[in-house]
Scaffold this motif. Structure first.
Motif: not given
Length: 204
Positions: A103-107, A155-169
């Motif tokens: 396994n490639n732990i990064s993928d 977001l509507k108030n201008g705050e930026v939320i990072e989707r850190t949970w999203l991973i790419y293969s």
């Protein structure tokens, strides 16, 4: 029928009869106490107590002997079953370990369908690896590719939320949910198969 007349004793005869009755009561009054005292002496005598115990059969030894004889075949069968289970477990662990080495732990596309505790712990310690913004992502048949912009949300108030949970293969050209991929057993796109619907990805 003539009534039977009650004979009344004289004073001297009455006193004599009462004295005799009192002497019998006094004579028998200590019998119960003597009986209890005698039994207590027997029970409190160490020699007598040891003799009573030694004469009693050892029930535990008899029971254990019967169990040993009656269960000898069952014990033998249980040992064989236990050994077989150990061998199967060792083979499964060896297979899992072999797969982990590939396994490639990064993928996430190379991760196994069933995680061992050691691999899951390693992934949790490493955490989700953020997709490389400089990577040249391939295009699909509709000329679409993984949008880097999906990695964050404003977001509507201008705050930026990072989707850190999203991973790419890179291997499969799909994205997964990091936590879902490791811990969930559901057959969702972001959990098991990955998602490459680049047009509506932000709605998942």
């Amino acid at each position: 029928m003539s009534e039977q007349k009650r004979i009344r004793l004289s004073g001297a005869a009455y006193r004599k009869q009462k004295l005799k009755r009192d002497e019998e009561i006094k004579k028998n009054s200590g019998s119960f106490e003597k009986y209890l005292k005698k039994n207590n002496e027997v029970l409190n005598n160490p020699e007598t107590h040891s003799k009573i115990i030694s004469e009693e059969p050892n029930t535990l030894e008899v029971t254990d002997s019967l169990k040993e004889v009656g269960n000898s075949e069952q014990i033998s069968d249980s040992i064989d079953i236990f050994n077989n289970e150990i061998n199967i477990t060792l083979e499964e662990n060896a297979s899992i370990k072999s797969n982990e080495n590939e396994n490639n732990i990064s993928d996430p596309g190379t991760w196994p369908a069933i995680f061992s505790n050691s691999l899951r712990l390693q992934l949790v310690k490493t955490g989700p690896i953020k997709p490389n913004k400089d990577f040249k992502y391939p295009r699909d048949a509709l000329n679409r590719r993984f949008p880097i912009s999906i990695l964050s949300k404003e977001l509507k108030n201008g705050e930026v939320i990072e989707r850190t949970w999203l991973i790419y293969s890179v291997k499969n050209d799909v994205v997964y949910c990091f936590c879902c991929k490791i811990f969930s057993s559901e057959n969702y796109a972001l959990t098991k198969f990955g998602c490459n619907d680049w047009k509506t990805l932000d709605k998942h």
